[in-house]
Write an enzyme that holds these catalytic residues in place. Structure first.
Site, PDB file in Angstrom:
ATOM      1  N   LYS A 135       0.842  -1.202   0.000  1.00 31.61           N
ATOM      2  CA  LYS A 135       0.000   0.000   0.000  1.00 31.61           C
ATOM      3  C   LYS A 135       0.872   1.245   0.000  1.00 31.61           C
ATOM      4  CE  LYS A 135      -3.226   2.602   2.893  1.00 31.61           C
ATOM      5  NZ  LYS A 135      -4.093   2.662   4.053  1.00 31.61           N
ATOM      6  N   GLU A 182      -8.762  12.234  12.089  1.00 32.17           N
ATOM      7  CA  GLU A 182      -7.998  11.060  12.553  1.00 32.17           C
ATOM      8  C   GLU A 182      -7.114  11.331  13.767  1.00 32.17           C
ATOM      9  OE1 GLU A 182      -6.328   8.706   9.465  1.00 32.17           O
ATOM     10  OE2 GLU A 182      -5.353   7.337  10.855  1.00 32.17           O
ATOM     11  N   GLU A 230      -7.469  -2.309   2.804  1.00 33.80           N
ATOM     12  CA  GLU A 230      -6.718  -1.053   3.017  1.00 33.80           C
ATOM     13  C   GLU A 230      -6.762  -0.655   4.506  1.00 33.80           C
ATOM     14  OE1 GLU A 230      -8.160   1.971   0.294  1.00 33.80           O
ATOM     15  OE2 GLU A 230      -7.342   3.564   1.558  1.00 33.80           O
ATOM     16  N   GLU A 370     -11.927  10.506  -4.535  1.00 38.75           N
ATOM     17  CA  GLU A 370     -11.782  10.533  -3.075  1.00 38.75           C
ATOM     18  C   GLU A 370     -10.963  11.752  -2.630  1.00 38.75           C
ATOM     19  OE1 GLU A 370     -10.805   6.704  -1.251  1.00 38.75           O
ATOM     20  OE2 GLU A 370      -9.518   7.799   0.150  1.00 38.75           O
TER      21      GLU A 370
HETATM   22  C1  LIG Z   1      -4.327  10.821   3.438  1.00 37.16           C
HETATM   23  C2  LIG Z   1      -5.549  11.215   3.782  1.00 37.16           C
HETATM   24  O1  LIG Z   1      -6.432  10.407   4.440  1.00 37.16           O
HETATM   25  C3  LIG Z   1      -6.026   9.205   5.080  1.00 37.16           C
HETATM   26  C4  LIG Z   1      -6.885   9.075   6.266  1.00 37.16           C
HETATM   27  C5  LIG Z   1      -8.126   8.508   6.205  1.00 37.16           C
HETATM   28  C6  LIG Z   1      -8.506   7.791   5.075  1.00 37.16           C
HETATM   29  C7  LIG Z   1      -7.631   7.574   4.054  1.00 37.16           C
HETATM   30  C8  LIG Z   1      -8.002   6.765   2.872  1.00 37.16           C
HETATM   31  O2  LIG Z   1      -9.105   6.174   2.862  1.00 37.16           O
HETATM   32  O3  LIG Z   1      -7.244   6.707   1.906  1.00 37.16           O
HETATM   33  C9  LIG Z   1      -6.227   8.044   4.125  1.00 37.16           C
HETATM   34  O4  LIG Z   1      -5.480   6.932   4.517  1.00 37.16           O
HETATM   35  C10 LIG Z   1      -6.041  12.582   3.521  1.00 37.16           C
HETATM   36  O5  LIG Z   1      -7.121  12.912   4.014  1.00 37.16           O
HETATM   37  O6  LIG Z   1      -5.335  13.354   2.850  1.00 37.16           O
END
Ligand SMILES: C=C(O[C@H]1C=CC=C(C(=O)O)[C@@H]1O)C(=O)O
Length: 388
Positions: A135, A182, A230, A370
């Site tokens: 990843k 987070e 993930e 996203e």
């Molecule tokens: C890297 C980011 O989110 C991370 C945190 C939550 C979900 C994430 C995702 O689903 O990819 C990312 O790992 C960002 O918001 O820029």
């Protein structure tokens, strides 16, 4: 006739810590409290490796109640902290449901272009398929110039109630500002027992427009094999890093859904009790950082790929994906990941950052969508487009 003073309309309401904010202050608001550090002593130039010991030594010589509040860069080499003897404390920032009409005239340049980001995601999935890594989190930026003057309090007003809201001065007229969902780690000590909470997030889906579509987006995320994988990669690594420090650690077997205004996330709330003597919140953050939620796994090849693909596309993370939070002299504290954020440079220029976790079966267009949803938090605060 003397009329009673007019109560402020909701749209005019500004929470007291935001009203009290002055340029150069540091603000950190979590779900239970807001801290405002004014007139503190700046601390820079100490890397994450040395920071836990350096801060413990510095805070031990300050008056009781002194806190260190601020940010550490993604690469762990730079920090912008304030040692503040009298931090102003208030309740959590309210979420304000302002009507946003999307009328602020801005120019936006994507760095890299959307096409090049999609190419970078394809390149990452190829490397994952070749077995180099499992990843990588790939980020992009938006360079925004606003016709209207921007201010930190003006933006903060629209960033409350999202989880962890922050404004940290990181240079001359430069402020890191954002609202992250987070929590990397928090530590709290009561009656000599130190407990921790970590809330890794990974696996996301943009919110749907309307109740039915939104519910479908949430259910689709929960059922998605790609997103569950993930997410699992992050939870396993966070649990592995915390285990040596804990006498008990609770890691739920299944994720839950966490809603932010723009996205659904898979979320796991990890709790534990630390061994005695308990490492500080910052020592734990050092052991955890960078988690696969913001870097990837295994860490070294993921960081190398980030340097190659993001660096090649003109993205410098700086404080984005670093840590933001506070610690006290006893080592209790709260450190969030600096996500859904931007660097405000002067009063018209902003650099917004967003990334997505790329795994073997990532769809490049989906990952681009996203990141666009993640930009929505700051774009909404800028009134660039209507809130949902
Ligand atoms: C890297 C980011 O989110 C991370 C945190 C939550 C979900 C994430 C995702 O689903 O990819 C990312 O790992 C960002 O918001 O820029």
């Amino acid at each position: 006739m003397l009329l009673p003073p007019k109560a402020p309309a909701l749209a005019e309401y500004v929470a007291p810590p935001i009203r009290a904010y002055r340029p150069g202050d540091t603000l950190f608001a979590g779900p239970t409290a807001t801290l405002l550090a004014h007139n503190g002593e700046p601390l820079t130039g100490i890397g994450l490796d040395c920071l836990p010991d350096a801060l413990a030594a510095l805070l031990a010589h300050r008056p009781t109640g002194c806190l260190a509040v601020g940010a550490v860069s993604f690469d762990g080499l730079a920090c912008r902290l304030t040692l503040c003897d009298t931090v102003t404390r208030a309740g959590p920032l309210p979420r304000q449901h302002h009507f946003r009409c999307g009328v602020n005239p801005v120019t936006i340049t994507a760095v890299p272009s959307e096409e090049d980001y999609v190419k970078a995601v394809r390149c990452a999935t190829d490397r994952i398929a070749a077995g180099e890594l499992d990843k990588a989190v790939l980020a992009r930026a938006l360079s925004v110039t606003s016709a209207r003057r921007l201010s930190v309090p003006g933006l903060l007003r629209h960033l409350g109630g999202h989880g962890y809201t922050f404004a940290v001065p990181i240079g001359t007229r430069r402020t890191l500002i954002g609202a992250s969902p987070e929590l990397l780690i928090s530590r709290r000590t009561q009656d000599g027992v130190s407990t921790i909470v970590a809330n890794p997030l990974a696996g996301s889906a943009p919110r749907g427009a309307g109740l039915a579509a939104d519910r479908q987006a949430a259910e689709g995320l929960m059922a998605s094999v790609k997103n569950r994988h993930e997410h699992r990669l992050v939870v396993e690594e966070v649990a592995r890093a915390l285990t040596p420090f804990c006498q008990d650690l609770h890691v739920p077997a299944e994720p839950t859904l966490l809603a932010t205004p723009t996205l659904w996330h898979l979320s796991t709330l990890i709790t534990g009790t630390l061994t005695d003597p308990a490492p500080s919140s910052l020592a734990l953050a050092t052991a955890l950082h960078p988690t696969p939620a913001i870097a990837g796994t295994p860490t070294e090849p993921a960081l190398a790929l980030i340097t190659e693909l993001e660096g090649g596309g003109g993205v410098e993370r700086g404080y984005y994906c670093g840590l933001v939070g506070w610690t006290d002299a006893a080592g209790d504290g709260e450190w969030a990941l600096a996500l859904r954020c931007a660097v405000l440079d002067g009063d018209r220029r902003l650099r917004l950052y967003a990334g997505a976790g790329i795994v073997a079966d990532s769809d490049p267009a989906g990952e681009l969508a996203e990141t666009n949803a993640k930009f929505g938090v700051m774009l909404d605060a800028l009134d660039v487009r209507p809130a949902r």
